[in-house]
Design a protein around this motif. Structure first.
Motif, PDB file in Angstrom:
ATOM      1  N   ALA A   1       0.817  -1.211   0.000  1.00 39.58           N
ATOM      2  CA  ALA A   1       0.000   0.000   0.000  1.00 39.58           C
ATOM      3  C   ALA A   1       0.852   1.263   0.000  1.00 39.58           C
ATOM      4  O   ALA A   1       0.402   2.322  -0.442  1.00 39.58           O
ATOM      5  N   CYS A   2       2.076   1.164   0.480  1.00 40.80           N
ATOM      6  CA  CYS A   2       2.984   2.317   0.547  1.00 40.80           C
ATOM      7  C   CYS A   2       3.807   2.498  -0.724  1.00 40.80           C
ATOM      8  O   CYS A   2       4.410   3.562  -0.913  1.00 40.80           O
ATOM      9  N   LEU A   3       3.885   1.480  -1.570  1.00 40.28           N
ATOM     10  CA  LEU A   3       4.723   1.560  -2.763  1.00 40.28           C
ATOM     11  C   LEU A   3       4.177   2.589  -3.745  1.00 40.28           C
ATOM     12  O   LEU A   3       3.002   2.554  -4.104  1.00 40.28           O
ATOM     13  N   GLU A   4       5.039   3.467  -4.190  1.00 38.30           N
ATOM     14  CA  GLU A   4       4.630   4.470  -5.163  1.00 38.30           C
ATOM     15  C   GLU A   4       4.753   3.919  -6.580  1.00 38.30           C
ATOM     16  O   GLU A   4       5.654   3.140  -6.895  1.00 38.30           O
ATOM     17  N   LYS A   5       3.827   4.321  -7.415  1.00 35.51           N
ATOM     18  CA  LYS A   5       3.869   3.989  -8.834  1.00 35.51           C
ATOM     19  C   LYS A   5       4.289   5.228  -9.619  1.00 35.51           C
ATOM     20  O   LYS A   5       3.928   6.333  -9.233  1.00 35.51           O
ATOM     21  N   PRO A   6       5.051   5.051 -10.701  1.00 34.23           N
ATOM     22  CA  PRO A   6       5.539   3.794 -11.278  1.00 34.23           C
ATOM     23  C   PRO A   6       6.628   3.162 -10.419  1.00 34.23           C
ATOM     24  O   PRO A   6       7.375   3.865  -9.726  1.00 34.23           O
ATOM     25  N   LEU A   7       6.687   1.846 -10.482  1.00 32.76           N
ATOM     26  CA  LEU A   7       7.618   1.111  -9.647  1.00 32.76           C
ATOM     27  C   LEU A   7       9.053   1.279 -10.123  1.00 32.76           C
ATOM     28  O   LEU A   7       9.326   1.314 -11.329  1.00 32.76           O
ATOM     29  N   LEU A   8       9.964   1.364  -9.166  1.00 29.98           N
ATOM     30  CA  LEU A   8      11.381   1.297  -9.492  1.00 29.98           C
ATOM     31  C   LEU A   8      11.732  -0.139  -9.853  1.00 29.98           C
ATOM     32  O   LEU A   8      11.038  -1.080  -9.452  1.00 29.98           O
ATOM     33  N   PRO A   9      12.791  -0.361 -10.632  1.00 28.18           N
ATOM     34  CA  PRO A   9      13.145  -1.730 -11.042  1.00 28.18           C
ATOM     35  C   PRO A   9      13.293  -2.699  -9.879  1.00 28.18           C
ATOM     36  O   PRO A   9      12.860  -3.853  -9.975  1.00 28.18           O
ATOM     37  N   GLU A  10      13.886  -2.244  -8.771  1.00 29.40           N
ATOM     38  CA  GLU A  10      14.070  -3.131  -7.627  1.00 29.40           C
ATOM     39  C   GLU A  10      12.729  -3.543  -7.035  1.00 29.40           C
ATOM     40  O   GLU A  10      12.512  -4.718  -6.710  1.00 29.40           O
ATOM     41  N   ALA A  11      11.821  -2.588  -6.902  1.00 31.41           N
ATOM     42  CA  ALA A  11      10.493  -2.900  -6.370  1.00 31.41           C
ATOM     43  C   ALA A  11       9.727  -3.804  -7.318  1.00 31.41           C
ATOM     44  O   ALA A  11       9.008  -4.715  -6.883  1.00 31.41           O
ATOM     45  N   HIS A  12       9.871  -3.579  -8.593  1.00 31.68           N
ATOM     46  CA  HIS A  12       9.225  -4.423  -9.606  1.00 31.68           C
ATOM     47  C   HIS A  12       9.665  -5.872  -9.452  1.00 31.68           C
ATOM     48  O   HIS A  12       8.851  -6.805  -9.451  1.00 31.68           O
ATOM     49  N   SER A  13      10.962  -6.081  -9.301  1.00 33.80           N
ATOM     50  CA  SER A  13      11.489  -7.434  -9.125  1.00 33.80           C
ATOM     51  C   SER A  13      11.000  -8.053  -7.825  1.00 33.80           C
ATOM     52  O   SER A  13      10.647  -9.237  -7.774  1.00 33.80           O
ATOM     53  N   LEU A  14      10.956  -7.257  -6.757  1.00 31.19           N
ATOM     54  CA  LEU A  14      10.558  -7.772  -5.445  1.00 31.19           C
ATOM     55  C   LEU A  14       9.116  -8.252  -5.424  1.00 31.19           C
ATOM     56  O   LEU A  14       8.813  -9.332  -4.899  1.00 31.19           O
ATOM     57  N   ILE A  15       8.195  -7.462  -5.976  1.00 33.10           N
ATOM     58  CA  ILE A  15       6.793  -7.857  -5.895  1.00 33.10           C
ATOM     59  C   ILE A  15       6.517  -9.070  -6.779  1.00 33.10           C
ATOM     60  O   ILE A  15       5.652  -9.894  -6.464  1.00 33.10           O
ATOM     61  N   ARG A  16       7.247  -9.218  -7.870  1.00 34.20           N
ATOM     62  CA  ARG A  16       7.093 -10.419  -8.693  1.00 34.20           C
ATOM     63  C   ARG A  16       7.609 -11.647  -7.936  1.00 34.20           C
ATOM     64  O   ARG A  16       7.022 -12.729  -7.975  1.00 34.20           O
ATOM     65  N   GLN A  17       8.720 -11.460  -7.242  1.00 34.69           N
ATOM     66  CA  GLN A  17       9.245 -12.533  -6.401  1.00 34.69           C
ATOM     67  C   GLN A  17       8.236 -12.923  -5.327  1.00 34.69           C
ATOM     68  O   GLN A  17       8.040 -14.107  -5.025  1.00 34.69           O
ATOM     69  N   LEU A  18       7.573 -11.906  -4.759  1.00 36.64           N
ATOM     70  CA  LEU A  18       6.569 -12.164  -3.735  1.00 36.64           C
ATOM     71  C   LEU A  18       5.411 -12.986  -4.295  1.00 36.64           C
ATOM     72  O   LEU A  18       4.974 -13.958  -3.667  1.00 36.64           O
ATOM     73  N   ALA A  19       4.894 -12.599  -5.446  1.00 34.75           N
ATOM     74  CA  ALA A  19       3.760 -13.315  -6.027  1.00 34.75           C
ATOM     75  C   ALA A  19       4.119 -14.763  -6.335  1.00 34.75           C
ATOM     76  O   ALA A  19       3.323 -15.681  -6.078  1.00 34.75           O
TER      77      ALA A  19
END
Length: 285
Positions: free
Chosen positions: A225-243
């Protein structure tokens, strides 16, 4: 895994226990989830009437400074200041399908996205208010680079040390050191994007080797809920890893605990449909 139900029929990640509030702690301060108010106030400020000259001047200054910049710049980087973990591993593999009978409907997924979007809007609106609230004397937020400190802070010593039960004495009241601090708005409103991304990385790394718990779930929901869009590359990788990790745990769930699978479905849904990682989305049942 326990979910709390909302008046609009949505679902979110709730507290796994209902201990009595200690004396002097208000009900609002003890709430363990995020639906009460906001964390982030972000808006784009435009030129007000009578101030176009200021904006024009700023734009001119930017162009002049840009023209003075050399075509190639070599950064002077101190290796000692770099974070230890610099490698970002991106996998193109998708999520594993949900167990038979547990794949969420498309209607359910759209409802969760709508609820989550409403939560974020509320958080954005009220962030400054909650950031100005004083923290309780027992709340000491770890430093950014203190990975183990953040794990203990969010998950509590009980989960961190993999202790399954609480003693009778501990059940009499809330001991946040043992059960973990919930993502209270007065806490998460103080976390900038660097902290949000780092703590998300710490907890996803933990989740890669440990079981899913309610304490972990509520913090993952809050950090998303705190993540700002557009996602930074690191955050993009992290949330995909999470899913992907959620889909693995979902398949390996031996008892097919409905509440836990629903929580895992929720996180996969938010990553895939709210953050536009559609290749990870569950096919509707």
């Amino acid at each position: 895994m326990l979910l709390f139900s909302t008046e609009d029929g949505g679902a979110g990640l709730g507290s796994p226990y209902r201990p009595r509030r200690p004396p002097g702690v208000s009900q609002q301060a003890a709430l363990p989830h995020l639906r009460q108010a906001g964390m982030y106030a972000g808006f784009q400020q435009s030129c007000r009437d009578g101030e176009p000259l200021i904006c024009t001047t700023l734009k001119s200054n930017f162009l002049i400074e840009a023209a003075r910049c050399p075509d190639v710049v070599v950064a002077q980087i101190d290796p000692k200041k770099l974070r230890k973990k610099q490698t970002v591993n991106i996998s193109i593999s998708g999520c594993q399908p949900a167990p038979e009978g547990y794949s969420p409907t498309l209607k359910w997924q759209h409802q969760q996205v709508a609820n989550f979007s409403a939560v974020r809007q509320s958080l954005n609106k009220h962030r400054n208010h909650w950031r100005s609230q004083h923290l309780d004397s027992n709340v000491t937020m770890p430093k950014l680079e203190d990975e183990e400190g953040w794990k203990k802070f969010c998950l509590g010593e009980r989960v961190y040390s993999e202790i399954d039960t609480l003693s009778d004495a501990e059940n009499l009241g809330i001991d946040y050191i043992k059960v973990g601090f919930p993502p209270l708005l007065s806490i998460v409103s103080r976390m900038n994007q660097a902290t949000v991304t780092s703590v998300l990385e710490y907890l996803i790394t933990w989740f890669g080797e440990k079981k899913f718990t309610p304490e972990l779930g509520r913090w993952l929901y809050a950090l998303l809920a705190c993540l700002e869009k557009p996602l930074l590359p690191e955050a993009h990788s992290l949330i995909r890893q999470l899913a992907r990790r959620c889909s693995q745990v979902r398949v390996l769930e031996e008892n097919k605990n409905e509440e836990q699978i629903s929580a895992l479905n929720l996180l996969i849904c938010l990553v895939s449909r709210y953050f536009d990682q559609r290749d990870l989305a569950d096919e509707p049942s």
